[in-house]
Write a protein that holds these residues in place. Structure first.
Motif, PDB file in Angstrom:
ATOM      1  N   ALA A  31      -5.934  57.786  14.149  1.00  0.00           N
ATOM      2  CA  ALA A  31      -6.904  56.789  13.714  1.00  0.00           C
ATOM      3  C   ALA A  31      -7.785  57.372  12.618  1.00  0.00           C
ATOM      4  CB  ALA A  31      -7.755  56.350  14.898  1.00  0.00           C
ATOM      5  N   ARG A  52      -6.766  49.742   4.531  1.00  0.00           N
ATOM      6  CA  ARG A  52      -5.634  49.289   5.330  1.00  0.00           C
ATOM      7  C   ARG A  52      -4.555  48.788   4.372  1.00  0.00           C
ATOM      8  NH1 ARG A  52      -6.385  48.268  10.722  1.00  0.00           N
ATOM      9  NH2 ARG A  52      -5.038  46.436  10.750  1.00  0.00           N
ATOM     10  N   ARG A  95      -0.078  48.215   3.737  1.00  0.00           N
ATOM     11  CA  ARG A  95       1.066  47.728   4.517  1.00  0.00           C
ATOM     12  C   ARG A  95       2.347  47.769   3.693  1.00  0.00           C
ATOM     13  NH1 ARG A  95       3.045  43.513   1.244  1.00  0.00           N
ATOM     14  NH2 ARG A  95       1.595  41.783   1.025  1.00  0.00           N
ATOM     15  N   ARG A 136      -5.169  53.499   7.013  1.00  0.00           N
ATOM     16  CA  ARG A 136      -4.129  53.121   7.963  1.00  0.00           C
ATOM     17  C   ARG A 136      -3.021  52.387   7.216  1.00  0.00           C
ATOM     18  NH1 ARG A 136      -5.730  54.010  13.023  1.00  0.00           N
ATOM     19  NH2 ARG A 136      -4.368  52.510  14.051  1.00  0.00           N
ATOM     20  N   LEU A 153       0.380  49.929   7.804  1.00  0.00           N
ATOM     21  CA  LEU A 153       1.020  49.021   8.739  1.00  0.00           C
ATOM     22  C   LEU A 153       2.400  48.623   8.226  1.00  0.00           C
ATOM     23  CD1 LEU A 153      -2.116  48.831   9.221  1.00  0.00           C
ATOM     24  CD2 LEU A 153      -1.726  46.482   9.973  1.00  0.00           C
ATOM     25  N   TRP A 163       4.007  54.449  10.818  1.00  0.00           N
ATOM     26  CA  TRP A 163       2.998  53.404  10.785  1.00  0.00           C
ATOM     27  C   TRP A 163       1.975  53.619  11.899  1.00  0.00           C
ATOM     28  CZ3 TRP A 163       8.199  53.098  11.392  1.00  0.00           C
ATOM     29  CH2 TRP A 163       8.700  52.776  12.660  1.00  0.00           C
ATOM     30  N   ASP A 164       0.822  52.983  11.755  1.00  0.00           N
ATOM     31  CA  ASP A 164      -0.316  53.259  12.625  1.00  0.00           C
ATOM     32  C   ASP A 164      -0.567  52.207  13.699  1.00  0.00           C
ATOM     33  OD1 ASP A 164      -1.364  55.718  11.382  1.00  0.00           O
ATOM     34  OD2 ASP A 164      -1.679  54.435   9.640  1.00  0.00           O
ATOM     35  N   GLU A 165       0.026  51.065  13.590  1.00  0.00           N
ATOM     36  CA  GLU A 165      -0.198  50.002  14.561  1.00  0.00           C
ATOM     37  C   GLU A 165       1.132  49.344  14.901  1.00  0.00           C
ATOM     38  OE1 GLU A 165      -3.284  47.364  13.159  1.00  0.00           O
ATOM     39  OE2 GLU A 165      -4.635  49.034  12.657  1.00  0.00           O
ATOM     40  N   THR A 166       1.117  48.520  15.912  1.00  0.00           N
ATOM     41  CA  THR A 166       2.347  47.849  16.345  1.00  0.00           C
ATOM     42  C   THR A 166       2.950  47.040  15.196  1.00  0.00           C
ATOM     43  OG1 THR A 166       1.477  47.687  18.590  1.00  0.00           O
ATOM     44  CG2 THR A 166       3.302  46.218  18.016  1.00  0.00           C
ATOM     45  N   GLN A 189      -4.462  40.702   9.272  1.00  0.00           N
ATOM     46  CA  GLN A 189      -4.318  42.128   9.548  1.00  0.00           C
ATOM     47  C   GLN A 189      -5.365  42.981   8.830  1.00  0.00           C
ATOM     48  OE1 GLN A 189       0.176  42.325   8.709  1.00  0.00           O
ATOM     49  NE2 GLN A 189      -0.028  43.531  10.587  1.00  0.00           N
TER      50      GLN A 189
END
Length: 310
Positions: free
Chosen positions: A4, A10, A12, A42, A44, A74-77, A193
């Motif tokens: 984190a 952020r 993607r 982050r 995604l 990647w950092d999130e689902t 997001q």
């Protein structure tokens, strides 16, 4: 996945599961990943599988496995557009209530016959703007585009200006086959997001002004944009549509990583990386978006796997 971060950045990567990851898409993934990591942000991954007719079974898993092989964690689902229909429907209802959308009965053949030529094909002539013609049923739904010049400042390509009504016309929000249109889905997804920076291929540069316009219509925040140079095959076509669009080899990622780093205009690494983790340890501190060229690269299939000499 990754740790984190307190950074507000952020980013993607949003591939379509229409086949294995090819070098052009890898270049976009590397650029967006490196920019996020260099900002302690982050990163995604979103699978853009809106059109189930084009999705290839298992392609999503193959793409994700390839990303991991290249150290692109990647950092999130991972989210799938096919599972986010309620979000798109809500946005469409918002546009309807604001009087910003309307049903359209026109076929592609009718638009081609009546529309004026535009950069991306015939411009929709507005046949159904005032209501459906007699005895016609709605096939799609469109966004009302005002006669405005929409500007976008791109970190790589510079300032671009598009006269939406003249160059694009009223864009489709829901297609005749029932699928939500890409332009609506990507705008909703980026906002939901919390995407801060969009780093993607320059093939989507022309879509950006209409996406910014749609963000304004929906009252959504506008991310910053940076459009990376395209990789073209020797035939001059976009690599994904070219004979040179061979899948990258996840069993031997370093040559393609080094080649992509070179094509993105970055400073060569100080030492030959021993493995993927070592590559990223050296690469991320030196990442500079300002060094990325804006012009497309023309390469053959073998060149995508051959690291440039240092």
């Amino acid at each position: 996945m990754g740790a984190a971060s307190s950074s507000s950045y952020r980013g993607r990567f949003a591939p379509s599961p229409t086949g294995p990851l090819h070098f052009g898409s890898l270049l976009a993934a590397i650029g967006s990943f490196a920019d996020a990591r260099a900002h302690q942000g982050r990163w995604l991954v979103r699978i853009e599988d809106l059109d189930s007719n084009r999705a290839v079974a298992g392609a999503d898993h193959a793409i994700l496995s390839t990303l991991e092989a290249f150290g692109l964690y990647w950092d999130e689902t991972v989210v799938y557009q096919s599972q986010r229909q309620a979000l798109y429907q809500h946005a469409l209802e918002q546009l309807r209530q604001a009087g910003l959308s309307y049903p359209c009965a026109c076929t592609r053949r009718e638009i081609a016959a009546r529309g004026t030529p535009g950069p991306e094909g015939p411009i929709y002539p507005g046949t159904c703007r005032a209501g459906l013609p007699p005895n016609r049923s709605a096939r799609s739904e469109r966004l009302r585009i005002d006669d405005v010049a929409q500007g976008v400042s791109d970190a790589i390509q510079g300032h671009i200006l598009q006269h939406l009504a003249q160059d694009v016309g009223d864009v489709v929000l829901r297609r005749a086959d029932g699928f939500f249109a890409y332009q609506l889905a990507v705008v909703v997804d980026d906002a939901e997001q919390g995407i801060h920076q969009v780093v993607r291929g320059a093939d989507l540069l022309a879509s950006t002004p209409r996406q910014v316009y749609l963000q304004r219509c929906l009252g959504l925040p506008q991310p910053a944009y940076a459009h990376l140079p395209l990789v073209l095959g020797e035939d001059g076509r976009k690599l994904s549509k070219s004979l040179a669009a061979a899948p990258v080899d996840p069993r031997n990622p370093l040559p393609a990583l080094e080649r992509a780093w070179c094509l993105l205009g970055q400073t060569p690494l100080d030492a030959t990386p021993s493995d993927v983790d070592d590559f990223w340890r050296q690469a991320i501190p030196g990442w500079d978006l300002g060094r990325v060229p804006k012009d497309p690269h023309r390469i053959g299939a073998d060149e995508a796997l051959t690291p440039a000499s240092q």
